[in-house]
Design a protein around this motif. Structure first.
Motif, PDB file in Angstrom:
ATOM      1  N   PHE A  21     -22.525 -11.207 -24.663  1.00 21.84           N
ATOM      2  CA  PHE A  21     -22.063 -10.444 -23.420  1.00 21.84           C
ATOM      3  C   PHE A  21     -23.139  -9.770 -22.489  1.00 21.84           C
ATOM      4  O   PHE A  21     -22.546  -8.824 -21.628  1.00 21.84           O
ATOM      5  CB  PHE A  21     -20.882  -9.338 -23.736  1.00 21.84           C
ATOM      6  CG  PHE A  21     -19.837 -10.177 -24.695  1.00 21.84           C
ATOM      7  CD1 PHE A  21     -18.925 -11.247 -24.098  1.00 21.84           C
ATOM      8  CD2 PHE A  21     -19.740  -9.866 -26.056  1.00 21.84           C
ATOM      9  CE1 PHE A  21     -18.048 -11.778 -24.909  1.00 21.84           C
ATOM     10  CE2 PHE A  21     -18.851 -10.577 -26.760  1.00 21.84           C
ATOM     11  CZ  PHE A  21     -18.022 -11.543 -26.382  1.00 21.84           C
ATOM     12  N   GLY A  22     -24.378 -10.030 -22.688  1.00 18.93           N
ATOM     13  CA  GLY A  22     -25.013  -9.090 -22.030  1.00 18.93           C
ATOM     14  C   GLY A  22     -25.217  -7.682 -22.404  1.00 18.93           C
ATOM     15  O   GLY A  22     -26.027  -6.962 -21.668  1.00 18.93           O
ATOM     16  N   LEU A  23     -24.828  -7.263 -23.571  1.00 17.76           N
ATOM     17  CA  LEU A  23     -24.821  -5.860 -23.940  1.00 17.76           C
ATOM     18  C   LEU A  23     -26.359  -5.506 -24.270  1.00 17.76           C
ATOM     19  O   LEU A  23     -27.154  -6.164 -24.839  1.00 17.76           O
ATOM     20  CB  LEU A  23     -24.069  -5.241 -25.108  1.00 17.76           C
ATOM     21  CG  LEU A  23     -22.450  -5.763 -24.660  1.00 17.76           C
ATOM     22  CD1 LEU A  23     -21.669  -5.713 -25.966  1.00 17.76           C
ATOM     23  CD2 LEU A  23     -21.986  -5.203 -23.674  1.00 17.76           C
ATOM     24  N   PRO A  24     -26.605  -4.002 -24.268  1.00 22.64           N
ATOM     25  CA  PRO A  24     -27.865  -3.615 -24.366  1.00 22.64           C
ATOM     26  C   PRO A  24     -27.934  -3.751 -26.123  1.00 22.64           C
ATOM     27  O   PRO A  24     -26.992  -3.869 -26.753  1.00 22.64           O
ATOM     28  CB  PRO A  24     -27.772  -2.099 -24.209  1.00 22.64           C
ATOM     29  CG  PRO A  24     -26.732  -2.120 -23.071  1.00 22.64           C
ATOM     30  CD  PRO A  24     -25.708  -3.050 -23.293  1.00 22.64           C
ATOM     31  N   ARG A  25     -29.522  -3.840 -26.640  1.00 26.53           N
ATOM     32  CA  ARG A  25     -29.455  -4.113 -28.015  1.00 26.53           C
ATOM     33  C   ARG A  25     -28.887  -2.986 -28.929  1.00 26.53           C
ATOM     34  O   ARG A  25     -28.783  -3.283 -29.967  1.00 26.53           O
ATOM     35  CB  ARG A  25     -30.972  -4.437 -28.079  1.00 26.53           C
ATOM     36  CG  ARG A  25     -31.534  -5.752 -27.636  1.00 26.53           C
ATOM     37  CD  ARG A  25     -33.155  -5.848 -27.666  1.00 26.53           C
ATOM     38  NE  ARG A  25     -33.099  -5.620 -29.234  1.00 26.53           N
ATOM     39  CZ  ARG A  25     -34.422  -5.834 -30.158  1.00 26.53           C
ATOM     40  NH1 ARG A  25     -35.529  -5.447 -29.374  1.00 26.53           N
ATOM     41  NH2 ARG A  25     -34.521  -6.105 -31.417  1.00 26.53           N
ATOM     42  N   TRP A  26     -29.161  -1.683 -28.304  1.00 30.03           N
ATOM     43  CA  TRP A  26     -28.715  -0.640 -29.094  1.00 30.03           C
ATOM     44  C   TRP A  26     -27.239  -0.665 -29.388  1.00 30.03           C
ATOM     45  O   TRP A  26     -26.734  -0.013 -30.509  1.00 30.03           O
ATOM     46  CB  TRP A  26     -29.094   0.622 -28.333  1.00 30.03           C
ATOM     47  CG  TRP A  26     -28.430   1.118 -27.097  1.00 30.03           C
ATOM     48  CD1 TRP A  26     -28.806   0.706 -26.077  1.00 30.03           C
ATOM     49  CD2 TRP A  26     -27.100   1.589 -27.061  1.00 30.03           C
ATOM     50  NE1 TRP A  26     -27.809   1.218 -24.889  1.00 30.03           N
ATOM     51  CE2 TRP A  26     -26.779   1.717 -25.542  1.00 30.03           C
ATOM     52  CE3 TRP A  26     -25.970   2.103 -27.820  1.00 30.03           C
ATOM     53  CZ2 TRP A  26     -25.639   2.274 -24.983  1.00 30.03           C
ATOM     54  CZ3 TRP A  26     -25.079   2.785 -27.489  1.00 30.03           C
ATOM     55  CH2 TRP A  26     -24.939   2.780 -26.118  1.00 30.03           C
ATOM     56  N   VAL A  27     -26.223  -1.209 -28.530  1.00 34.58           N
ATOM     57  CA  VAL A  27     -24.999  -1.329 -28.759  1.00 34.58           C
ATOM     58  C   VAL A  27     -24.764  -2.484 -29.934  1.00 34.58           C
ATOM     59  O   VAL A  27     -23.830  -2.131 -30.829  1.00 34.58           O
ATOM     60  CB  VAL A  27     -24.432  -2.121 -27.530  1.00 34.58           C
ATOM     61  CG1 VAL A  27     -22.802  -2.340 -27.813  1.00 34.58           C
ATOM     62  CG2 VAL A  27     -24.337  -1.120 -26.299  1.00 34.58           C
ATOM     63  N   ALA A  29     -26.589  -2.847 -32.459  1.00 40.50           N
ATOM     64  CA  ALA A  29     -27.038  -1.792 -33.697  1.00 40.50           C
ATOM     65  C   ALA A  29     -25.707  -0.872 -33.982  1.00 40.50           C
ATOM     66  O   ALA A  29     -25.622  -0.272 -35.230  1.00 40.50           O
ATOM     67  CB  ALA A  29     -28.455  -1.142 -33.648  1.00 40.50           C
ATOM     68  N   ALA A  30     -25.332  -0.317 -33.090  1.00 41.54           N
ATOM     69  CA  ALA A  30     -24.248   0.717 -32.987  1.00 41.54           C
ATOM     70  C   ALA A  30     -22.857   0.270 -33.473  1.00 41.54           C
ATOM     71  O   ALA A  30     -21.920   0.823 -34.150  1.00 41.54           O
ATOM     72  CB  ALA A  30     -23.936   1.294 -31.813  1.00 41.54           C
ATOM     73  N   LEU A  34     -20.084   1.779 -36.041  1.00 33.84           N
ATOM     74  CA  LEU A  34     -18.865   2.401 -35.479  1.00 33.84           C
ATOM     75  C   LEU A  34     -17.724   1.791 -36.182  1.00 33.84           C
ATOM     76  O   LEU A  34     -16.565   2.669 -36.461  1.00 33.84           O
ATOM     77  CB  LEU A  34     -18.524   1.767 -33.845  1.00 33.84           C
ATOM     78  CG  LEU A  34     -17.325   2.224 -33.155  1.00 33.84           C
ATOM     79  CD1 LEU A  34     -17.172   3.606 -33.105  1.00 33.84           C
ATOM     80  CD2 LEU A  34     -17.434   1.535 -31.729  1.00 33.84           C
ATOM     81  N   LEU A  35     -17.655   0.535 -36.596  1.00 32.89           N
ATOM     82  CA  LEU A  35     -16.550  -0.216 -37.291  1.00 32.89           C
ATOM     83  C   LEU A  35     -16.471   0.322 -38.618  1.00 32.89           C
ATOM     84  O   LEU A  35     -15.153   0.642 -39.201  1.00 32.89           O
ATOM     85  CB  LEU A  35     -16.889  -1.757 -37.356  1.00 32.89           C
ATOM     86  CG  LEU A  35     -16.853  -2.308 -35.957  1.00 32.89           C
ATOM     87  CD1 LEU A  35     -16.952  -3.771 -36.544  1.00 32.89           C
ATOM     88  CD2 LEU A  35     -15.528  -2.182 -35.653  1.00 32.89           C
ATOM     89  N   LEU A  36     -17.654   0.881 -39.406  1.00 34.84           N
ATOM     90  CA  LEU A  36     -17.690   1.469 -40.377  1.00 34.84           C
ATOM     91  C   LEU A  36     -16.896   2.749 -40.523  1.00 34.84           C
ATOM     92  O   LEU A  36     -16.212   3.105 -41.327  1.00 34.84           O
ATOM     93  CB  LEU A  36     -18.921   1.970 -41.390  1.00 34.84           C
ATOM     94  CG  LEU A  36     -19.038   2.494 -42.474  1.00 34.84           C
ATOM     95  CD1 LEU A  36     -18.468   1.646 -43.325  1.00 34.84           C
ATOM     96  CD2 LEU A  36     -20.586   2.610 -42.825  1.00 34.84           C
ATOM     97  N   ALA A  37     -17.213   3.588 -39.520  1.00 34.02           N
ATOM     98  CA  ALA A  37     -16.525   4.875 -39.314  1.00 34.02           C
ATOM     99  C   ALA A  37     -15.019   4.859 -38.994  1.00 34.02           C
ATOM    100  O   ALA A  37     -14.312   5.663 -39.448  1.00 34.02           O
ATOM    101  CB  ALA A  37     -17.309   5.617 -38.006  1.00 34.02           C
TER     102      ALA A  37
END
Length: 407
Positions: A21-27, A29-30, A34-37
């Motif tokens: 989806f063309g998202l930044p690489r840091w997304v 990694a996050a 986020l799903l774990l939280a």
């Protein structure tokens, strides 16, 4: 290979991977975090396993140590290791109930939250030398026993005690290391074969300190509150110190040939061990368990004087370092006895003692490896008869002098 590559793993860059989806690489990694939280939050707010749980966890309370400020008071230092709050209902001393107060953080309370520590003060007239059997009775009927063997008054820490500990540290740590370093001019005139033997002797000295510290660390870890996983804390300290020393060695690779960097690393390893030694001395003072005599101090001095040659042997070849380096190396190796004595006197803690012992073991293990590398780099053979006997000599000398030291 460039200088920057010398201290790295030599990795190469890879082609950039496209993120969906063309998202930044840091997304990318996050997202897992986020799903774990979200899942952890769901378990905490609406636990899906609540209907199948049965029973309650057993209370877990540890009495780390006892202090005796006077002959009419017993103070127990306790920690709640369990996952649920506990309430101290009664205190038994020699099978009789006694009045008591429970204090945590300056406030009086009987209920301890998970991980919370407290002091239990009991007004009880005890006799020096007569063992005490103390027990805490929790609200659910659980009994936690603690034996006080041969009780003696706890002197506490005063300005005079600090001065005494500093003097003890001077004679036990600083002076012996300095005396041992005086062998440096003699070592400068040695042939390579015998200098390698001195390095092997130093490795034997360090190896004994490492084994001695390791056994003591696991012994002290038995008194650590269960919530802190004492034995795993020791393993973490050993491996962590080894990796830190290895990292420092890799970054200072260009300076290893001079031996000065290795001398500093040896001093750090010995200093960490002596810091733990000082913790034991300081805590013994604070708990009224220290009986200092001339024989004990002499035993410490003889035991620690062998550490001096170990720190200066790596610089016995080549250009003589400046006097300031000798002062710094000696201070790093010997002065921590004083600091450890002060820390142990003010804040007795088996957790702290075991962790510093573990750090010393890890640093010493890595330093012994570095000494072996230095002998090989200088054209020596580790398995030669001279080096093997010298290494054994280091172990035997330290064992023999260790018999003189009894706290």
């Amino acid at each position: 290979m460039t200088d920057a590559d010398a201290s790295t793993d030599g990795g190469t860059a890879t082609d950039r991977v496209n993120v969906p989806f063309g998202l930044p690489r840091w997304v990318a990694a996050a997202v897992p975090l986020l799903l774990l939280a979200l899942i952890v939050g769901w378990f905490l707010v609406a636990p899906p396993l609540g209907g199948v749980q049965s029973g309650e966890p057993l209370p877990d309370v540890t009495v780390s140590h006892a202090t005796l400020p006077d002959d009419g008071t017993v103070v127990l230092h306790v920690v709640n290791n369990g996952p649920e709050p506990v309430t101290v209902s009664q205190v038994l001393v020699d099978e009789a109930y006694w009045q008591h107060t429970v204090t945590s953080g300056g406030e009086e309370t009987r209920t301890l939250a998970p991980g919370q520590g407290a002091t239990v003060r009991v007004p009880y007239h005890w006799q020096p030398g007569w063992d005490l059997d103390v027990a805490l009775v929790l609200s659910d009927g659980t009994t936690v026993h603690h034996d006080i063997e041969a009780p003696q008054p706890t002197p506490g820490m005063t300005a005079g005690t600090l001065g005494t500990l500093a003097l003890v540290g001077l004679f036990v740590g600083v002076i012996p290391v300095a005396l041992g370093m005086l062998w440096f001019p003699f070592m400068q005139g040695m042939r390579d074969r015998w200098l390698h033997a001195v390095l092997a002797f130093s490795a034997g000295v360090l190896a004994f300190l490492g084994f001695d510290g390791g056994f003591e660390a696991f012994e002290v870890a038995q008194d650590i509150p269960g919530a802190y996983e004492g034995h795993l804390l020791v393993v973490l300290g050993v491996l962590g110190a080894m990796l830190v020393v290895q990292s420092v060695t890799a970054w200072s690779a260009d300076d290893r040939g001079s031996g000065l960097a290795l001398a500093y690393m040896i001093a750090v390893g010995i200093g960490l061990h002596n810091l733990a030694e000082g913790l034991a001395i300081g805590s013994a003072f604070a708990l009224g368990r220290m009986s200092l005599g001339a024989f004990l101090v002499v035993g410490f001095m003889i035991h620690n004087v062998t550490e001096g040659p170990a720190v200066v042997a790596p610089v016995a070849r080549g250009e003589r370092p400046a006097l300031g380096h000798f002062v710094a190396i000696g201070a790093i190796a010997g002065a921590p006895v004083i600091l450890g004595g002060w820390i142990g006197g003010f804040a007795f803690s088996p957790t702290l003692g075991a962790f510093f012992l573990a750090l010393g073991v890890g640093a010493i293990a890595q330093v012994v490896w570095e000494i072996a590398d230095m002998v090989r780099d200088r054209g020596g053979r580790l398995g030669s008869a001279t080096n093997a006997i010298a290494f054994l000599g280091g172990l035997v000398v330290m064992y023999a002098t260790d018999l003189l030291v009894m706290i």
